[in-house]
Every structure is written in C-alpha cells, then in structure tokens.
Design a protein around this motif. Structure first.
Motif: not given
Length: 233
Positions: A131, A136-137, A139, A150, A153, A160, A162, A176
């Motif tokens: 993390y 970036c993450l 999801y 998210p 993170a 995130p 998303i 986000a």
C-alpha cells in the motif's frame, strides 16, 4: 445498521424497510501510526477477492493496453518509465473457472518481462508495504456496501481508482479517480489519469490521509455501542 448511505438506500429499496429503522455507521480503517507516503515505487496495485464484479480481468487487460500503447503515445511518469511499471494484484481468484494466473502468464510472456505479479495472499506487513509504495490502487467494483482497500490505500496518500457510482462519491468525494465505464478502456483511462494528473495526485497524497481519519474503528465502535444502548424493545 448499514455501513454506508448507499447500502441503506438499497436495503430500503429491496426489502421495503422503513428508512428510519436503519442507521448508517461507516466502517473504519487502521490509519498508519507513522505516515509512509505512497507514490514512489514502480507499480500499481489491486487488492481484494477477485470476483468478476471487481473487474481484475479487465484491470489486467487495461494495464496491458497502457504499457502497449506507450510505444505509440509515449508519456513519462515521475521517476519511472512505462516500460518499467508493474501491476501487483493480491487476492484469491473467484472467477469460475479460475483465469487470473493464466492471463498473467500470457501477458508476461508477450511483454517479455514480469510486468504483472499475482499473489493470492500476502502477510499483513507485506500488504502494508505494498500500500505504502503504490502509485495508485485500482478497485473498480460494480457494487459494494463499503469496500475497504481503496480507503486503506488513501490512508497512505495513494490515489484510488474506483467506479464512478453513488457509493464512491459518498465515501471519497474528490479524493479518488473515477472510472465511468467499468470496461478495459474505461479502467485504462482511470489508471492513466491516476498516474499523470499531477495536481490531483499531489492533493490526494498530501490531504488524503487526513481525510481518511474520519473513517476510524474507534468512531465506528462508539457509534455502534450508542445505537445498541438506545434500541427500544
């Protein structure tokens, strides 16, 4: 009790429950005691059980599209080139039949490098480090009642990516990158923005961890105990 306003409205719609009987109590995340800001390493991240509704398959193919298109439309990321960027995916394959391992192997073979790393499970310390270092993450889920990865993170200042839906805006507001279409092209565009929109990335990195503090387990527990105490027979 519902864990988001969005899930409360779904309970009312599906089960015809009087909305006054349902209380919203957002979940919490464990905010790191020592802040380790994300964004410095050469990978993007996916965390979660890989149900089809969470679009890991499309995320993998979107990542492949991005690194392939780099040859035609090059752009430079801070401290890393697209040819070095990796996708790390963590979580059990819930597709029927399972397909993630074969897809990862196929793409890595075509790219002639380990562009994608897939693990079903990692220890908590390793996950925390992943993390903290992610660019970036991703999801992108069709439906969730909350969705913790998210938010986890974001507690590290990691942007995130998303789905652009009611729940996402309820929980994350401006912190986000939103994917309008949960397909390969839409996810690729969301990732590209999360890698290149420097002003928004900086805002998420600097202000995101403070924003997340309102989603904490102490507040969740305090509210839950208060609700239980006030329940009338």
């Amino acid at each position: 009790m519902a864990i988001s306003g969005t899930s409360k409205r779904e309970l009312v719609r599906l089960f015809k429950i009087n909305s006054e009987r349902i209380t919203v109590n957002h979940l919490g995340v464990d905010v790191p005691a020592t802040q380790r800001m994300g964004g410095g390493d050469k990978y993007i991240l996916f965390v979660g059980q890989a149900f089809p509704r969470r679009h890991l398959k499309e995320t993998i193919l979107a990542f492949e599209k991005l690194i392939t298109q780099q040859n035609e439309h090059p752009y430079k990321l801070e401290n890393v080139g697209m040819s070095e960027l990796k996708l790390i995916a963590i979580g059990p394959d819930k597709y029927e039949p399972s397909l993630i391992k074969n897809l990862v192997s196929e793409i890595n073979s075509k790219q002639k490098r380990e562009a994608i790393i897939y693990k079903e499970h990692v220890k908590d310390d390793e996950l925390t480090n992943l993390y903290a270092g992610a660019r970036c993450l991703v999801y992108v889920s069709d439906r969730e009642a909350f969705g913790l990865p998210p938010m986890e993170a974001l507690s590290f200042g990691v942007p995130p990516v998303i789905a652009d839906n009611e729940l996402g805006h309820e929980l994350f507001s401006e912190y986000a990158f939103y994917v309008k279409n949960n397909d390969i092209d839409g996810i690729a565009e969301g990732i590209r923005q999360a890698l290149t929109q420097a002003e928004k990335i900086h805002k998420i990195k600097t202000d995101g961890p403070e924003f997340v503090k309102k989603y904490n387990w102490k507040s969740f527990t305090d509210r839950f105990l208060e609700y239980v105490k006030n329940i009338k027979a």
